[in-house]
Design a protein around this motif. Structure first.
Motif, PDB file in Angstrom:
ATOM      1  N   SER A 284       0.817  -1.217   0.000  1.00 24.89           N
ATOM      2  CA  SER A 284       0.000   0.000   0.000  1.00 24.89           C
ATOM      3  C   SER A 284       0.848   1.263   0.000  1.00 24.89           C
ATOM      4  CB  SER A 284      -0.878  -0.007   1.263  1.00 24.89           C
ATOM      5  OG  SER A 284      -1.562   1.210   1.415  1.00 24.89           O
ATOM      6  N   LEU A 285       0.352   2.283  -0.641  1.00 25.18           N
ATOM      7  CA  LEU A 285       0.893   3.610  -0.409  1.00 25.18           C
ATOM      8  C   LEU A 285       0.282   4.136   0.880  1.00 25.18           C
ATOM      9  CD1 LEU A 285       0.745   5.203  -3.980  1.00 25.18           C
ATOM     10  CD2 LEU A 285       2.803   4.794  -2.629  1.00 25.18           C
ATOM     11  N   VAL A 286       1.111   4.647   1.766  1.00 24.34           N
ATOM     12  CA  VAL A 286       0.587   5.227   3.002  1.00 24.34           C
ATOM     13  C   VAL A 286       1.083   6.660   3.113  1.00 24.34           C
ATOM     14  CG1 VAL A 286       0.442   3.009   4.183  1.00 24.34           C
ATOM     15  CG2 VAL A 286       2.503   4.388   4.423  1.00 24.34           C
ATOM     16  N   VAL A 287       0.245   7.495   3.670  1.00 25.05           N
ATOM     17  CA  VAL A 287       0.524   8.925   3.674  1.00 25.05           C
ATOM     18  C   VAL A 287       1.822   9.237   4.424  1.00 25.05           C
ATOM     19  CG1 VAL A 287      -1.040   9.214   5.628  1.00 25.05           C
ATOM     20  CG2 VAL A 287      -0.426  11.184   4.258  1.00 25.05           C
ATOM     21  N   ALA A 288       2.654  10.057   3.820  1.00 26.95           N
ATOM     22  CA  ALA A 288       3.969  10.387   4.372  1.00 26.95           C
ATOM     23  C   ALA A 288       3.854  11.617   5.250  1.00 26.95           C
ATOM     24  CB  ALA A 288       4.967  10.598   3.243  1.00 26.95           C
ATOM     25  N   ALA A 289       3.355  11.398   6.450  1.00 24.87           N
ATOM     26  CA  ALA A 289       3.028  12.525   7.324  1.00 24.87           C
ATOM     27  C   ALA A 289       4.274  13.307   7.731  1.00 24.87           C
ATOM     28  CB  ALA A 289       2.294  12.025   8.562  1.00 24.87           C
ATOM     29  N   ARG A 290       5.361  12.600   7.919  1.00 25.27           N
ATOM     30  CA  ARG A 290       6.572  13.301   8.342  1.00 25.27           C
ATOM     31  C   ARG A 290       7.055  14.249   7.254  1.00 25.27           C
ATOM     32  NH1 ARG A 290      11.661  10.581  11.527  1.00 25.27           N
ATOM     33  NH2 ARG A 290      13.010  12.426  11.596  1.00 25.27           N
ATOM     34  N   ARG A 291       7.063  13.761   6.018  1.00 26.51           N
ATOM     35  CA  ARG A 291       7.473  14.653   4.927  1.00 26.51           C
ATOM     36  C   ARG A 291       6.500  15.812   4.777  1.00 26.51           C
ATOM     37  NH1 ARG A 291       8.843  10.404   1.883  1.00 26.51           N
ATOM     38  NH2 ARG A 291       7.159  10.655   0.405  1.00 26.51           N
ATOM     39  N   ALA A 292       5.229  15.538   5.006  1.00 26.33           N
ATOM     40  CA  ALA A 292       4.248  16.622   4.940  1.00 26.33           C
ATOM     41  C   ALA A 292       4.573  17.682   5.990  1.00 26.33           C
ATOM     42  CB  ALA A 292       2.843  16.070   5.148  1.00 26.33           C
ATOM     43  N   GLY A 293       4.933  17.223   7.175  1.00 25.71           N
ATOM     44  CA  GLY A 293       5.315  18.157   8.233  1.00 25.71           C
ATOM     45  C   GLY A 293       6.537  18.971   7.828  1.00 25.71           C
ATOM     46  N   GLN A 294       7.500  18.314   7.212  1.00 27.59           N
ATOM     47  CA  GLN A 294       8.700  19.017   6.755  1.00 27.59           C
ATOM     48  C   GLN A 294       8.338  20.097   5.747  1.00 27.59           C
ATOM     49  OE1 GLN A 294      11.057  15.854   5.151  1.00 27.59           O
ATOM     50  NE2 GLN A 294      11.823  15.158   7.131  1.00 27.59           N
ATOM     51  N   GLN A 295       7.531  19.717   4.786  1.00 29.03           N
ATOM     52  CA  GLN A 295       7.161  20.661   3.733  1.00 29.03           C
ATOM     53  C   GLN A 295       6.396  21.851   4.303  1.00 29.03           C
ATOM     54  OE1 GLN A 295       7.919  20.456   0.529  1.00 29.03           O
ATOM     55  NE2 GLN A 295       7.959  18.322  -0.147  1.00 29.03           N
ATOM     56  N   ALA A 296       5.501  21.542   5.224  1.00 33.66           N
ATOM     57  CA  ALA A 296       4.711  22.621   5.822  1.00 33.66           C
ATOM     58  C   ALA A 296       5.630  23.578   6.574  1.00 33.66           C
ATOM     59  CB  ALA A 296       3.649  22.044   6.751  1.00 33.66           C
ATOM     60  N   ALA A 297       6.586  23.012   7.312  1.00 29.08           N
ATOM     61  CA  ALA A 297       7.512  23.860   8.064  1.00 29.08           C
ATOM     62  C   ALA A 297       8.356  24.698   7.103  1.00 29.08           C
ATOM     63  CB  ALA A 297       8.401  23.010   8.965  1.00 29.08           C
ATOM     64  N   GLN A 298       8.774  24.072   6.012  1.00 29.89           N
ATOM     65  CA  GLN A 298       9.563  24.822   5.036  1.00 29.89           C
ATOM     66  C   GLN A 298       8.774  25.996   4.474  1.00 29.89           C
ATOM     67  OE1 GLN A 298      10.880  21.708   2.484  1.00 29.89           O
ATOM     68  NE2 GLN A 298      12.742  21.402   3.698  1.00 29.89           N
ATOM     69  N   ALA A 299       7.526  25.734   4.151  1.00 33.43           N
ATOM     70  CA  ALA A 299       6.667  26.810   3.644  1.00 33.43           C
ATOM     71  C   ALA A 299       6.537  27.910   4.693  1.00 33.43           C
ATOM     72  CB  ALA A 299       5.297  26.257   3.275  1.00 33.43           C
ATOM     73  N   ALA A 300       6.389  27.499   5.946  1.00 28.71           N
ATOM     74  CA  ALA A 300       6.249  28.485   7.019  1.00 28.71           C
ATOM     75  C   ALA A 300       7.501  29.353   7.124  1.00 28.71           C
ATOM     76  CB  ALA A 300       5.983  27.777   8.350  1.00 28.71           C
ATOM     77  N   PHE A 301       8.663  28.729   7.049  1.00 28.60           N
ATOM     78  CA  PHE A 301       9.907  29.508   7.140  1.00 28.60           C
ATOM     79  C   PHE A 301      10.061  30.437   5.940  1.00 28.60           C
ATOM     80  CE2 PHE A 301      11.212  26.273  10.256  1.00 28.60           C
ATOM     81  CZ  PHE A 301      11.587  27.129  11.273  1.00 28.60           C
ATOM     82  N   ALA A 302       9.664  29.944   4.781  1.00 24.60           N
ATOM     83  CA  ALA A 302       9.729  30.796   3.601  1.00 24.60           C
ATOM     84  C   ALA A 302       8.887  32.047   3.824  1.00 24.60           C
ATOM     85  CB  ALA A 302       9.236  30.033   2.373  1.00 24.60           C
ATOM     86  N   LEU A 303       7.687  31.856   4.345  1.00 29.92           N
ATOM     87  CA  LEU A 303       6.814  32.999   4.597  1.00 29.92           C
ATOM     88  C   LEU A 303       7.424  33.946   5.623  1.00 29.92           C
ATOM     89  CD1 LEU A 303       3.367  31.187   4.697  1.00 29.92           C
ATOM     90  CD2 LEU A 303       4.127  32.812   2.972  1.00 29.92           C
ATOM     91  N   MET A 304       8.028  33.372   6.654  1.00 26.99           N
ATOM     92  CA  MET A 304       8.624  34.219   7.689  1.00 26.99           C
ATOM     93  C   MET A 304       9.764  35.045   7.115  1.00 26.99           C
ATOM     94  SD  MET A 304       8.642  32.161  11.282  1.00 26.99           S
ATOM     95  CE  MET A 304       8.685  30.415  10.909  1.00 26.99           C
TER      96      MET A 304
END
Lengths: 355, 355
Positions: free
Chosen positions: B302-322
């Motif tokens: 099965s493909l299972v959702v990559a929550a950790r990578r999602a968290g990384q990406q979200a944090a990266q987006a947040a830092f970009a905005l900051m």
DNA sequence: CTGAAAGCGCTTACAG
DNA sequence: CTGAAAGCGCTTACAG
């Protein structure tokens, strides 16, 4: 803050005193100016900056949660429990999750760098790194508010853990109240090592005590212990093993309590493979994890760990320590989830024993 | 800080500049005093207080995570992902979890009271409270660094979500590479409502596109949609329903992809009930949740959702905005877990079709 | 009993 | 190019 002070025509400290309701202060404010200050704060939509207050009081108003990845399914509930208690105090949980003891050290240091005012450490039952244990013990002794959660590795520290013993007892009591008399316990084969596996040992002890009190004879079925928590398959296989043992038994139990729900999942599978019907031929009561209980068919009736309450208790202990009181060690009773794997004892059915 | 300054015989700001490596500063420090400052800091075991720095810079160095209880199984991984990215920047995640939209508002306000420097909002696919949506949209527009995670409810906001479309596509491609040609998709019956159920719709779209590209004919089997995420039983029942539909099919597929692993669990159960063997008689590929895939027998590929990578990406987006850059919207591809529910297409086996 | 001062630990902007 | 001053937003301890 100054805006509010200016609006009312009063000094800064005065509004500080009023907004924090600091009664014993040397600053006295008359009731009417007090009211005016409150109104002005309301109007200006003013809430004191935690940054300013923090620096002044040398507090971060953050409560650190140092959690193990092993307990990932519980993390959300633990956090909510901490929130429940810390909300009123304007504290918030700052979460640090680690996957091994090296990361545990890194994240621990990060939490200290963040100057958290208290730390809740999840040691799980895993025998923690001795260096970490010593570190926690020392800082606790030095007066830092530290609470151990889900473990008992750290000596002399306030601790919040699952009430394994009480849970074992209550599992038995529920089956007894349904009329069962022959109640077996499935547990891993290391349960007698009460130091390394005191969770299993505690559950067993509760089971044994309750059986004795009910005038019943304990019956233990052991299955292989699993040490690597990541993969579910070994747990399930352990349950199948237990099923085979159970089937061999001469004096067949009418109910069985299974320590660990992934094991219970395998146990049910194994029994069904041998054409036993659950709960008609035997009642199966689970323990501990929630999701495997729900995915078993029939869904398991089970005590499942009350992670949110554990989080609440841990936070309470942390606040007690911060206020200079001694933190209390607590055992958290688990919650029932109602499945369809347990039935009342029925003479007709069970006397028609398949031998 | 002053201790360090005094030890070296230099002013406070000088050590600040050195320790933060602030090159463009108006304060110049000669290389040798610079070295002496660093050494003194090392010796005195000095790390700058985040409280002091925070007040001075008007930053909390906390990144808020406003998460939904619905995503509880993902919380730990999301947090780790955020940690991964924020560690170097001396930022830490401050977590706020809510169970409904009323709590969402409360916890949101708490996060603002905490003066978090950025906020990652988990809206899941649940149609969020319009008032909340509007609130998020406004603050984002006002320049507050806000990132939406696991949802697409908030207009004009950087977003990180599962790559449903890519996942659907990759599921097909894997089966095709194993030689399968008749590949069905099991999905809930609301999948065509692309606004309300755009996750399912995206997955379906990816499936359809990949099938077309491979020159194969799409075949959709629908099962009841479930809206209450708490209870697993309806999901499982939905899968059983799909099994009955599947069995009725004239042109039997050699492989099936199932949207949702609790549904896949029920699907497998239903097929096995009809005496189909998996993967011998049919390959079953799962999607999304991890634990149900592991508890299925055989365990699901099965493909299972990559929550950790999602968290990384979200944090990266947040830092970009900051940092004043515009946050990028990202789609996170899921991870494969290898089970035993998928086999290569084999002519002999599948031609001996049970009809 | 009241109110202005000092200080928490940093950083940046501004005088020499 | 350097170094002392001002300030972030609060709180507490101390002068009037």
């Amino acid at each position: 803050m100054y805006d509010v002070a200016k609006a009312v025509g009063v000094s800064g400290p005065a509004v500080s005193v009023v907004l924090n309701n600091r009664l014993g202060s040397t600053i006295k404010v008359s009731p009417e100016t007090r009211a005016r200050i409150l109104r002005a704060a309301e109007e200006l939509n003013y809430t004191p900056s935690l940054l300013g207050r923090g620096l002044s009081e040398q507090k971060s108003y953050a409560i650190g949660l140092l959690l193990s990845e092993i307990n990932a399914p519980l993390v959300a509930d633990v956090i909510r429990g901490v929130q429940d208690v810390s909300n009123e105090q304007r504290y918030s949980p700052m979460v640090f999750i680690h996957g091994d003891s090296k990361e545990e050290t890194t994240e621990f240091e990060r939490s200290m760098d963040r100057q958290v005012d208290a730390l809740i450490v999840d040691t799980f039952d895993a025998p923690a790194d001795p260096a970490s244990v010593e570190r926690y013990r020392k800082m606790s002794q030095a007066g830092f508010p530290l609470v151990e959660l889900f473990g008992n590795s750290i000596p002399d520290v306030p601790r919040v853990n699952v009430d394994f013993m009480g849970d074992g007892r209550r599992s038995v009591e529920r089956l007894v109240s349904l009329g069962h008399q022959r109640i077996a316990l499935v547990v891993h084969d290391q349960y007698q090592k009460r130091i390394e596996h005191w969770a299993a040992w505690g559950f067993f002890s509760g089971y044994r005590a309750a059986m004795t009190e009910a005038g019943l004879k304990a019956s233990i079925i052991t299955a292989p212990a699993i040490t690597t928590p990541g993969d579910s398959q070994p747990f399930i296989e352990s349950g199948r093993h237990a099923a085979r043992e159970l089937i061999k038994l001469k004096d067949r139990p009418t109910a069985v309590i299974c320590y660990g729900n992934r094991r219970a999942f395998g146990l049910v599978k194994g029994l069904q493979y041998a054409a036993w019907n659950i709960p008609e031929d035997i009642s199966v009561m689970g323990y501990y994890e929630r999701e495997p209980a729900e995915l078993t068919e029939p869904p398991l009736t089970s005590l499942v760990v009350a992670a949110r309450r554990a989080g609440q208790q841990a936070a309470q202990a942390a606040f007690a320590l911060m206020e200079g009181k001694s933190g209390v060690t607590a055992a958290v009773a688990s919650d029932w989830i109602e499945g369809r794997s347990v039935a009342p004892y029925s003479l007709e059915v069970h006397s028609a024993s398949r031998i």
